[in-house]
Scaffold this motif. Structure first.
Motif, PDB file in Angstrom:
ATOM      1  N   ILE A 151       0.861  -1.168   0.000  1.00  0.00           N
ATOM      2  CA  ILE A 151       0.000   0.000   0.000  1.00  0.00           C
ATOM      3  C   ILE A 151       0.904   1.226   0.000  1.00  0.00           C
ATOM      4  O   ILE A 151       2.131   1.104   0.181  1.00  0.00           O
ATOM      5  CB  ILE A 151      -0.961   0.019   1.207  1.00  0.00           C
ATOM      6  CG1 ILE A 151      -0.171  -0.016   2.531  1.00  0.00           C
ATOM      7  CG2 ILE A 151      -1.945  -1.134   1.126  1.00  0.00           C
ATOM      8  CD1 ILE A 151      -1.047   0.129   3.759  1.00  0.00           C
ATOM      9  N   TYR A 152       0.312   2.408  -0.177  1.00  0.00           N
ATOM     10  CA  TYR A 152       1.113   3.613  -0.372  1.00  0.00           C
ATOM     11  C   TYR A 152       0.570   4.734   0.502  1.00  0.00           C
ATOM     12  O   TYR A 152      -0.587   5.130   0.378  1.00  0.00           O
ATOM     13  CB  TYR A 152       1.072   4.019  -1.850  1.00  0.00           C
ATOM     14  CG  TYR A 152       1.411   2.869  -2.767  1.00  0.00           C
ATOM     15  CD1 TYR A 152       2.716   2.644  -3.171  1.00  0.00           C
ATOM     16  CD2 TYR A 152       0.418   1.977  -3.175  1.00  0.00           C
ATOM     17  CE1 TYR A 152       3.027   1.560  -3.980  1.00  0.00           C
ATOM     18  CE2 TYR A 152       0.720   0.897  -3.982  1.00  0.00           C
ATOM     19  CZ  TYR A 152       2.026   0.686  -4.376  1.00  0.00           C
ATOM     20  OH  TYR A 152       2.332  -0.393  -5.163  1.00  0.00           O
ATOM     21  N   LEU A 153       1.436   5.258   1.397  1.00  0.00           N
ATOM     22  CA  LEU A 153       1.001   6.266   2.356  1.00  0.00           C
ATOM     23  C   LEU A 153       2.031   7.376   2.480  1.00  0.00           C
ATOM     24  O   LEU A 153       3.228   7.142   2.290  1.00  0.00           O
ATOM     25  CB  LEU A 153       0.784   5.642   3.738  1.00  0.00           C
ATOM     26  CG  LEU A 153      -0.351   4.633   3.882  1.00  0.00           C
ATOM     27  CD1 LEU A 153      -0.308   3.998   5.251  1.00  0.00           C
ATOM     28  CD2 LEU A 153      -1.695   5.301   3.647  1.00  0.00           C
ATOM     29  N   PRO A 154       1.585   8.593   2.831  1.00  0.00           N
ATOM     30  CA  PRO A 154       2.545   9.659   3.129  1.00  0.00           C
ATOM     31  C   PRO A 154       3.434   9.252   4.308  1.00  0.00           C
ATOM     32  O   PRO A 154       2.941   8.732   5.313  1.00  0.00           O
ATOM     33  CB  PRO A 154       1.652  10.846   3.500  1.00  0.00           C
ATOM     34  CG  PRO A 154       0.335  10.549   2.870  1.00  0.00           C
ATOM     35  CD  PRO A 154       0.188   9.065   2.910  1.00  0.00           C
ATOM     36  N   GLN A 155       4.722   9.508   4.196  1.00  0.00           N
ATOM     37  CA  GLN A 155       5.647   9.114   5.259  1.00  0.00           C
ATOM     38  C   GLN A 155       5.298   9.777   6.584  1.00  0.00           C
ATOM     39  O   GLN A 155       5.428   9.172   7.652  1.00  0.00           O
ATOM     40  CB  GLN A 155       7.082   9.468   4.872  1.00  0.00           C
ATOM     41  CG  GLN A 155       8.124   9.050   5.898  1.00  0.00           C
ATOM     42  CD  GLN A 155       8.144   7.549   6.142  1.00  0.00           C
ATOM     43  OE1 GLN A 155       8.261   6.778   5.203  1.00  0.00           O
ATOM     44  NE2 GLN A 155       8.025   7.130   7.398  1.00  0.00           N
ATOM     45  N   GLU A 156       4.817  11.048   6.529  1.00  0.00           N
ATOM     46  CA  GLU A 156       4.520  11.720   7.800  1.00  0.00           C
ATOM     47  C   GLU A 156       3.354  11.055   8.526  1.00  0.00           C
ATOM     48  O   GLU A 156       3.296  11.056   9.752  1.00  0.00           O
ATOM     49  CB  GLU A 156       4.239  13.218   7.588  1.00  0.00           C
ATOM     50  CG  GLU A 156       2.962  13.550   6.847  1.00  0.00           C
ATOM     51  CD  GLU A 156       3.192  13.668   5.363  1.00  0.00           C
ATOM     52  OE1 GLU A 156       2.383  14.348   4.702  1.00  0.00           O
ATOM     53  OE2 GLU A 156       4.153  13.079   4.843  1.00  0.00           O
ATOM     54  N   VAL A 157       2.418  10.454   7.779  1.00  0.00           N
ATOM     55  CA  VAL A 157       1.312   9.746   8.423  1.00  0.00           C
ATOM     56  C   VAL A 157       1.833   8.493   9.113  1.00  0.00           C
ATOM     57  O   VAL A 157       1.433   8.170  10.241  1.00  0.00           O
ATOM     58  CB  VAL A 157       0.222   9.396   7.384  1.00  0.00           C
ATOM     59  CG1 VAL A 157      -0.832   8.486   8.000  1.00  0.00           C
ATOM     60  CG2 VAL A 157      -0.426  10.663   6.856  1.00  0.00           C
ATOM     61  N   ILE A 158       2.715   7.771   8.453  1.00  0.00           N
ATOM     62  CA  ILE A 158       3.325   6.586   9.074  1.00  0.00           C
ATOM     63  C   ILE A 158       4.090   7.004  10.325  1.00  0.00           C
ATOM     64  O   ILE A 158       4.030   6.314  11.368  1.00  0.00           O
ATOM     65  CB  ILE A 158       4.257   5.885   8.076  1.00  0.00           C
ATOM     66  CG1 ILE A 158       3.463   5.394   6.873  1.00  0.00           C
ATOM     67  CG2 ILE A 158       4.979   4.704   8.734  1.00  0.00           C
ATOM     68  CD1 ILE A 158       4.320   4.853   5.746  1.00  0.00           C
ATOM     69  N   ASP A 159       4.789   8.134  10.255  1.00  0.00           N
ATOM     70  CA  ASP A 159       5.548   8.616  11.417  1.00  0.00           C
ATOM     71  C   ASP A 159       4.613   8.933  12.579  1.00  0.00           C
ATOM     72  O   ASP A 159       4.936   8.633  13.743  1.00  0.00           O
ATOM     73  CB  ASP A 159       6.356   9.859  11.036  1.00  0.00           C
ATOM     74  CG  ASP A 159       7.484   9.548  10.072  1.00  0.00           C
ATOM     75  OD1 ASP A 159       7.856   8.360   9.969  1.00  0.00           O
ATOM     76  OD2 ASP A 159       7.987  10.490   9.420  1.00  0.00           O
TER      77      ASP A 159
END
Length: 441
Positions: free
Chosen positions: A3-11
């Motif tokens: 899947i593909y997510l903004p890195q800041e959301v994962i952070d």
């Protein structure tokens, strides 16, 4: 599967993950490294799911797009059961509360049921991502490994379809896949994710990994993961995972909807000279440009220069604008086509004047239900492009991908596919359409 997510959301998720642990323990659940890994993936997937649900425009009963969804900042309505399917019925509620607490997800509580908190959650609500304002260059690919999620995502979702379509899935669709270059090319040139540009492009890549999906709708149209493949990704299609790129082409029925409708009217016994003229245009190739030019010419003969200028100012002879306007007219009731709020009313009235048999029948059929013409045309289309074409192309051993009014295949097989399409329409409607063979670039 990725899947593909903004890195800041994962952070954000990783930074505050202890809050999810607290919610699980408060609810009487247990915690371990295995639970932690599983719930992290499910939390990230629910964010991705909300994003992907934003990609699909609202549609009417006849499949017409009502409004393009443009931004992650808009709410999308999702039933609790859909989210629980992927978050897991045991932990979904904790995951949802966690994502709200860390201000990643906002839930629109539009009403109160008067039920306890968990009961209130058992309904459709609006969801959206919040706080996502940074450059899409931060988008990251996340690999999923949770067996629960993978089963839900990749299990066969084949509806009630005839045996020959099961054969089509096994013998053809299962052999075709996207090369890794497709994903790499999109990740290398990410667009702005807040406006969904990147996600619209990457979703077909993700969807290809759910390859057992196959469905017929009520009009016989066939849906599978390749339907949503954009023109730019077709060149990455491979057969049997071989590295070389096949010489793909698209065998396309020109002006398919209007060709079918005109042929159908003739088959039903309509004999107006305007219908004869219309069918000749539909068989000639570039129907929309020819029809537009014909209407302008007739207006000029009558000295109606103001109407010519009005149409030229709006459409400028642009084929795609005219095509879009004309196709929309097939999906409207008479009052809607003639309404002052219809931005294409002038073109419709002129086309109606010079082709009264065609558009008079659109008005008659759609008088009570705006989807009658759509259903009539689509059923006829499917009777050829699915029912006639697919079993015969399978018997010839061809590799081909159906796309409603066209077929993607290898150049070496294009003429065989073209002949099947011509034969199918000749048998079903008594006449042949104009069928193009175009390279896939």
């Amino acid at each position: 599967m990725y899947i593909y997510l903004p890195q800041e959301v994962i952070d954000w998720v990783d930074r505050d993950f202890n809050k999810l642990k607290e919610l699980v323990l408060e609810g009487g659940g247990k915690w371990s490294r295995t639970v932690e890994k599983r719930l992290r993936e499910r939390a990230l997937f629910l964010i991705w799911y909300v994003i992907t649900r934003r990609l699909f425009p609202a549609k009417g009963e006849n499949g017409e797009r009502l409004r393009e969804k443009s931004s992650l900042r808009e709410f999308v309505n999702i039933h609790r059961d859909e989210l629980a399917r992927y978050g897991g019925s045991t932990h979904y509620y904790s995951i949802r509360r966690f994502l709200e607490q860390i201000t990643v997800l906002e839930v629109n509580e539009a009403y109160s049921t008067g039920q306890p908190e968990r009961k209130r959650d058992s309904f459709t609500k609006g969801y959206r991502l919040v706080g996502v304002f940074h450059s899409s260059r931060s988008i990251t690919r996340v690999k999923l490994s949770d067996p629960h999620l993978l089963r839900k995502l990749t299990s066969a979702k084949v509806g009630q379809v005839p045996d020959y379509l099961h054969r089509y899935r096994r013998e053809v669709l299962s052999r075709v896949s996207l090369s890794e270059e497709a994903e790499e090319s999109l990740l290398a040139r990410q667009g702005e994710y807040e406006t969904l540009e990147f996600y619209r492009e990457i979703y077909p890549v993700y969807n290809q990994r759910r390859r057992d999906y196959l469905k017929l709708d009520g009009e016989g149209r066939l849906y599978h993961p390749f339907n949503s493949l954009s023109n730019g990704l077709r060149r990455f299609l491979r057969v049997d995972n071989r590295p070389e790129q096949p010489d793909w082409v698209e065998v396309d029925v020109s002006a398919c909807y209007f060709f079918i409708f005109g042929a159908y009217l003739a088959l039903e016994g309509h004999k107006g000279q305007d219908l004869v003229r219309f069918n000749a245009m539909a068989n000639g190739g570039d129907l929309y440009t020819v029809l537009y030019d014909y209407c302008l010419g007739e207006l000029m003969k009558q000295g109606r220069v103001g109407e010519v200028e009005e149409l030229e100012e709006r459409y400028g002879g642009t084929k795609e604008l005219v095509k879009k306007a004309m196709l929309r007219s097939l999906n409207k009731r008479p009052k809607s086509n003639l309404s002052a709020s219809n931005q294409h009313r002038s073109l419709y009235r002129v086309a109606r004047e010079f082709f009264p048999t065609v558009f008079g029948e659109v008005e008659r059929l759609n008088r009570e239900d705006n989807a009658v013409v759509y259903r009539t045309i689509t059923r006829l289309e499917s009777s050829v492009m699915v029912e006639y074409l697919v079993p015969r192309a399978l018997d010839l051993g061809l590799v081909f991908i159906t796309r409603h009014d066209g077929v993607i295949c290898q150049l070496q097989d294009a003429e065989a596919i073209r002949q099947l399409i011509l034969q199918g329409f000749r048998e079903r409607l008594g006449r042949e359409p104009n069928v193009h063979i175009k390279p896939v670039r």
